[in-house]
Scaffold this motif. Structure first.
Motif, PDB file in Angstrom:
ATOM      1  N   PHE A 203      24.965  60.240  39.388  1.00 42.53           N
ATOM      2  CA  PHE A 203      24.373  61.035  40.446  1.00 42.53           C
ATOM      3  C   PHE A 203      25.034  61.042  41.688  1.00 42.53           C
ATOM      4  O   PHE A 203      25.514  59.913  42.064  1.00 42.53           O
ATOM      5  N   GLU A 204      25.458  62.106  42.143  1.00 39.81           N
ATOM      6  CA  GLU A 204      26.401  62.168  43.347  1.00 39.81           C
ATOM      7  C   GLU A 204      25.614  61.993  44.549  1.00 39.81           C
ATOM      8  O   GLU A 204      24.704  62.856  44.852  1.00 39.81           O
ATOM      9  N   GLN A 205      25.390  60.974  45.342  1.00 38.78           N
ATOM     10  CA  GLN A 205      24.737  60.805  46.539  1.00 38.78           C
ATOM     11  C   GLN A 205      24.828  62.184  47.516  1.00 38.78           C
ATOM     12  O   GLN A 205      26.019  62.736  47.514  1.00 38.78           O
ATOM     13  N   GLY A 206      23.815  62.596  48.194  1.00 37.58           N
ATOM     14  CA  GLY A 206      23.944  63.676  48.976  1.00 37.58           C
ATOM     15  C   GLY A 206      23.615  64.863  48.493  1.00 37.58           C
ATOM     16  O   GLY A 206      23.378  65.850  48.935  1.00 37.58           O
ATOM     17  N   THR A 207      23.589  64.833  46.983  1.00 35.72           N
ATOM     18  CA  THR A 207      23.204  66.039  46.172  1.00 35.72           C
ATOM     19  C   THR A 207      21.566  66.037  46.123  1.00 35.72           C
ATOM     20  O   THR A 207      21.028  64.978  46.215  1.00 35.72           O
ATOM     21  N   ASN A 208      21.254  67.123  45.606  1.00 33.10           N
ATOM     22  CA  ASN A 208      19.581  67.078  45.505  1.00 33.10           C
ATOM     23  C   ASN A 208      19.353  66.375  44.358  1.00 33.10           C
ATOM     24  O   ASN A 208      19.510  66.606  43.097  1.00 33.10           O
ATOM     25  N   ILE A 209      18.523  65.386  44.611  1.00 26.80           N
ATOM     26  CA  ILE A 209      18.026  64.300  43.463  1.00 26.80           C
ATOM     27  C   ILE A 209      17.031  65.002  42.686  1.00 26.80           C
ATOM     28  O   ILE A 209      17.079  64.900  41.488  1.00 26.80           O
ATOM     29  N   LYS A 210      16.297  65.866  43.380  1.00 21.61           N
ATOM     30  CA  LYS A 210      15.283  66.550  42.489  1.00 21.61           C
ATOM     31  C   LYS A 210      15.860  67.659  41.298  1.00 21.61           C
ATOM     32  O   LYS A 210      15.461  67.485  40.187  1.00 21.61           O
ATOM     33  N   ALA A 211      17.119  68.245  41.734  1.00 24.21           N
ATOM     34  CA  ALA A 211      17.513  69.122  40.956  1.00 24.21           C
ATOM     35  C   ALA A 211      18.148  68.184  39.683  1.00 24.21           C
ATOM     36  O   ALA A 211      18.025  68.724  38.457  1.00 24.21           O
ATOM     37  N   TRP A 212      18.755  67.264  40.232  1.00 27.19           N
ATOM     38  CA  TRP A 212      19.479  66.451  39.069  1.00 27.19           C
ATOM     39  C   TRP A 212      18.464  65.707  37.972  1.00 27.19           C
ATOM     40  O   TRP A 212      18.759  65.950  36.856  1.00 27.19           O
ATOM     41  N   LEU A 213      17.083  65.349  38.512  1.00 30.12           N
ATOM     42  CA  LEU A 213      16.215  64.841  37.796  1.00 30.12           C
ATOM     43  C   LEU A 213      15.711  66.008  36.745  1.00 30.12           C
ATOM     44  O   LEU A 213      15.413  65.716  35.731  1.00 30.12           O
ATOM     45  N   PHE A 214      15.478  67.062  37.331  1.00 27.68           N
ATOM     46  CA  PHE A 214      14.872  68.216  36.457  1.00 27.68           C
ATOM     47  C   PHE A 214      15.940  68.614  35.714  1.00 27.68           C
ATOM     48  O   PHE A 214      15.312  69.228  34.746  1.00 27.68           O
ATOM     49  N   ARG A 215      17.068  68.537  35.815  1.00 26.49           N
ATOM     50  CA  ARG A 215      18.132  69.006  34.853  1.00 26.49           C
ATOM     51  C   ARG A 215      17.746  68.316  33.551  1.00 26.49           C
ATOM     52  O   ARG A 215      17.920  68.685  32.582  1.00 26.49           O
ATOM     53  N   ILE A 216      17.696  66.689  33.898  1.00 29.81           N
ATOM     54  CA  ILE A 216      17.654  65.832  32.499  1.00 29.81           C
ATOM     55  C   ILE A 216      16.375  66.065  31.754  1.00 29.81           C
ATOM     56  O   ILE A 216      16.119  66.131  30.784  1.00 29.81           O
ATOM     57  N   GLN A 217      15.235  66.253  32.805  1.00 31.14           N
ATOM     58  CA  GLN A 217      14.043  66.619  32.245  1.00 31.14           C
ATOM     59  C   GLN A 217      14.086  67.860  31.174  1.00 31.14           C
ATOM     60  O   GLN A 217      13.415  67.811  30.342  1.00 31.14           O
ATOM     61  N   THR A 218      14.729  68.808  32.073  1.00 30.59           N
ATOM     62  CA  THR A 218      14.818  70.335  31.268  1.00 30.59           C
ATOM     63  C   THR A 218      15.526  69.876  29.935  1.00 30.59           C
ATOM     64  O   THR A 218      15.027  70.481  28.878  1.00 30.59           O
ATOM     65  N   ASN A 219      16.475  69.214  30.031  1.00 21.71           N
ATOM     66  CA  ASN A 219      17.421  68.986  28.681  1.00 21.71           C
ATOM     67  C   ASN A 219      16.449  68.216  27.831  1.00 21.71           C
ATOM     68  O   ASN A 219      16.502  68.650  26.545  1.00 21.71           O
ATOM     69  N   ILE A 220      15.921  67.218  28.058  1.00 17.03           N
ATOM     70  CA  ILE A 220      15.138  66.331  27.178  1.00 17.03           C
ATOM     71  C   ILE A 220      13.839  67.206  26.560  1.00 17.03           C
ATOM     72  O   ILE A 220      13.759  67.302  25.358  1.00 17.03           O
ATOM     73  N   PHE A 221      13.279  67.952  27.386  1.00 13.98           N
ATOM     74  CA  PHE A 221      12.181  68.786  26.979  1.00 13.98           C
ATOM     75  C   PHE A 221      12.784  69.897  26.062  1.00 13.98           C
ATOM     76  O   PHE A 221      12.146  69.930  24.835  1.00 13.98           O
ATOM     77  N   ILE A 222      13.894  70.470  26.166  1.00 13.11           N
ATOM     78  CA  ILE A 222      14.266  71.692  25.223  1.00 13.11           C
ATOM     79  C   ILE A 222      14.572  71.186  23.968  1.00 13.11           C
ATOM     80  O   ILE A 222      14.299  71.412  23.043  1.00 13.11           O
ATOM     81  N   ASN A 223      15.318  69.723  23.972  1.00 13.42           N
ATOM     82  CA  ASN A 223      15.901  69.231  22.810  1.00 13.42           C
ATOM     83  C   ASN A 223      14.663  68.643  21.965  1.00 13.42           C
ATOM     84  O   ASN A 223      14.931  68.432  20.878  1.00 13.42           O
ATOM     85  N   ARG A 224      13.768  67.970  22.632  1.00 14.20           N
ATOM     86  CA  ARG A 224      12.917  67.227  21.852  1.00 14.20           C
ATOM     87  C   ARG A 224      11.488  67.990  21.764  1.00 14.20           C
ATOM     88  O   ARG A 224      11.042  67.976  20.530  1.00 14.20           O
ATOM     89  N   TYR A 225      10.960  68.197  22.769  1.00 16.58           N
ATOM     90  CA  TYR A 225       9.449  68.464  22.851  1.00 16.58           C
ATOM     91  C   TYR A 225       9.417  69.987  22.228  1.00 16.58           C
ATOM     92  O   TYR A 225       8.468  70.033  21.492  1.00 16.58           O
ATOM     93  N   ARG A 226      10.093  70.745  22.595  1.00 17.94           N
ATOM     94  CA  ARG A 226       9.991  72.099  22.750  1.00 17.94           C
ATOM     95  C   ARG A 226       9.965  72.444  21.079  1.00 17.94           C
ATOM     96  O   ARG A 226       9.200  73.290  20.635  1.00 17.94           O
ATOM     97  N   LYS A 227      10.983  71.926  20.415  1.00 22.85           N
ATOM     98  CA  LYS A 227      10.792  72.195  19.069  1.00 22.85           C
ATOM     99  C   LYS A 227       9.602  72.093  18.366  1.00 22.85           C
ATOM    100  O   LYS A 227       9.266  72.795  17.403  1.00 22.85           O
ATOM    101  N   ARG A 228       9.036  70.803  18.557  1.00 21.35           N
ATOM    102  CA  ARG A 228       8.050  70.373  17.801  1.00 21.35           C
ATOM    103  C   ARG A 228       6.527  70.801  18.419  1.00 21.35           C
ATOM    104  O   ARG A 228       5.426  70.510  18.077  1.00 21.35           O
ATOM    105  N   GLN A 229       6.749  71.536  19.427  1.00 24.57           N
ATOM    106  CA  GLN A 229       5.593  71.887  20.363  1.00 24.57           C
ATOM    107  C   GLN A 229       5.035  73.209  19.717  1.00 24.57           C
ATOM    108  O   GLN A 229       5.670  74.178  19.505  1.00 24.57           O
ATOM    109  N   THR A 230       3.609  73.432  19.439  1.00 24.22           N
ATOM    110  CA  THR A 230       2.965  74.764  18.865  1.00 24.22           C
ATOM    111  C   THR A 230       2.880  75.449  20.246  1.00 24.22           C
ATOM    112  O   THR A 230       2.136  74.996  20.908  1.00 24.22           O
TER     113      THR A 230
END
Ligand SMILES: [Zn+2]
Lengths: 218, 263
Positions: free
Chosen positions: A58-85
């Protein structure tokens, strides 16, 4: 070795101070992504644990929310979205219908004297409902722009797409959201249906399409 | 004189409303707004709509207390020193399953039916050469740090979630070619084990490159260009200024899944 331990400890403190306060925001986003509270909790847990492991990135001074959302979106797309009805999302045809019905700007113009009624009777939980009905990419764009005030550039980084795509998605997504809320408003008698296309017309159109489809299948 | 018309105004009303324009663009829109009553009406409606809807969207949500407690417990566990180091030492035994026998020499053979892409050839050659790692570690962070003063870019080794993939370590390398010619550039060479198989990743600064050859495919969030050569898959993708060349003999689907999940 001592230095390393020390820096680990520092990292931990920093993570607690910078990343952990975002847990609520991440959960709010996770709810809109998964539309399922249990999955949303798991998703937040996984996101923050991964963020912790990669805290050095994490680069200090950049938007922490954006960084965390990116991780969350990645995980969601790869893990949850596939098996989600995928439940109850507007399909392409419904989107076209909606956009078509409310295409003209006049059809989403609220006369100033109906605005109060619109706010009181339509703008509440219905907004979340309308958002949840949007397809994933649209939902995410509105979520990042209008719920979390991210810039287009930050949204582009979270969703890994060009800034131009963010702009066009946001345009369409807001239009859809508006159209959806206007549908509610029409249902509740706050405003009249846009001219030319009444609810009946749409029902007729549906019936017509079903007939056509049946004929094609025979 | 205004440089935009009503269509432009409507089309770009969102970036205008969201304050995404620079001063000059903004001035054009301001001018049009001042001159055009229809667009003013449209603008006012859209601004009102966003103002009304946003508070409903921004209602705060709280992570339930139970979930928060679980999260904090997991963090305390994560804070303990990793056991991973021991695992790494165990894994440093050369991988016998990679039976160099069948593979040796293949990298330098002309790759038939394969359009010469020097970087791809080089990646496969290095993959097959079975170089030992200079810095053994299963920890992405440690490997990144080790490379820090050895390569002229900010190293970010790909991390794969779950326990399917284990990082074995890295070594300093170079990668040849590029469309420009035979020049080589510094690269970080990483070795992973995927079950019984090996996967190697070359990371290098490719801010001057545009990856275009190969089959363009999606892997999760990433745009990947895959080259298939004599049983090897080389998947190239860009992340900021860095290019990642992932080589393995995994089935293409598995490889894409792994890349899709990687961070
Ligand atoms: Zn105009």
């Amino acid at each position: 070795m001592i230095g390393r331990l020390f820096s680990k400890k520092q990292d931990h403190v920093e993570f607690e101070q910078v990343a952990m306060p975002q847990a609520d925001a991440l959960y709010g986003a996770a709810l809109r992504m998964t539309r399922n509270p249990t999955q949303a909790e798991d998703l937040v847990q996984e996101t923050l644990m991964r963020a912790y492991r990669f805290w050095h990135r994490f680069e200090q001074g950049t938007n922490i929310k954006a960084w965390l959302f990116r991780i969350q979106t990645n995980i969601f797309i790869n893990r949850y979205r596939k098996r989600q009805t995928e439940q109850q999302v507007l399909d392409d045809r419904q989107i076209d219908d909606l956009l078509h019905r409310f295409a003209a700007e006049e059809s989403t113009f609220l006369p100033p004297d109906t605005r109060d009624a619109f706010l009181k009777r339509v703008v509440g939980d219905e907004v979340m409902q309308a958002l949840d009905d949007l397809p994933f990419e649209f939902r995410m764009t509105v979520l990042l722009a209008d719920m979390h005030d991210l810039s287009y550039k930050e949204i582009a980084e979270v969703l890994d797409c060009p800034v131009g795509t963010v702009m066009s998605r946001l345009h369409r997504a807001r239009k859809l959201l508006q159209a959806r809320l206007f549908e509610y408003a029409v249902e509740r008698g706050v405003i009249e249906a846009p001219e030319g296309v009444t609810a009946d017309n749409v029902a007729e159109l549906d019936a017509f399409r079903r007939r056509k489809k049946r004929a094609a299948n025979e | 004189m205004s440089r935009i018309d009503c269509d432009d105004f409507k089309k770009f009303i969102d970036p205008y409303l969201d304050g995404e324009f620079d001063d000059r663009e903004r001035a054009d829109f301001d001018t049009h707004l001042a001159e055009c009553a229809a667009c003013r009406r449209h603008y006012e409606q859209q601004a009102w709509f966003l103002r009304s809807v946003r508070p409903a969207l921004q209602r705060p949500t709280r992570l339930p207390p139970g979930a928060r407690a679980r999260l904090e417990a997991s963090l305390r566990v994560a804070q303990r020193p990793a056991r991973a180091r021991r695992l790494a030492r165990r894994l440093m035994i050369p991988l016998p399953a990679l039976a160099v026998a069948g593979v040796v020499g293949l990298g330098v053979m002309p790759l038939t039916g394969f359009k010469p892409a020097p970087m791809v050839d080089d990646a496969i050659e290095q993959h097959c050469a079975d170089f030992p790692v200079e810095f053994p570690s299963p920890e992405v962070a440690e490997v990144d740090t080790w490379f820090q003063d050895k390569v002229p870019f900010h190293m970010q080794a790909p991390a794969f979630p779950g326990d399917k993939v284990t990082l074995l370590g890295g070594r300093l390398s170079r990668i040849g070619g590029g469309e420009a010619g035979p020049s080589t550039r510094p690269a970080a060479y990483l070795m992973y084990s995927v079950g019984e198989r090996k996967m190697t990743v070359l990371v290098f600064d490719g801010s001057d490159l545009k990856i275009a050859n190969g089959e363009a495919l999606r892997a999760g969030n990433k745009q990947v260009h895959v080259h298939d050569a004599n049983g090897y898959q080389v998947a190239l993708y860009q992340r900021g200024p860095l290019v990642y060349a992932v080589t393995s003999d995994l089935p293409q689907r598995d490889l894409l899944n792994l890349i899709g999940e990687s961070l």
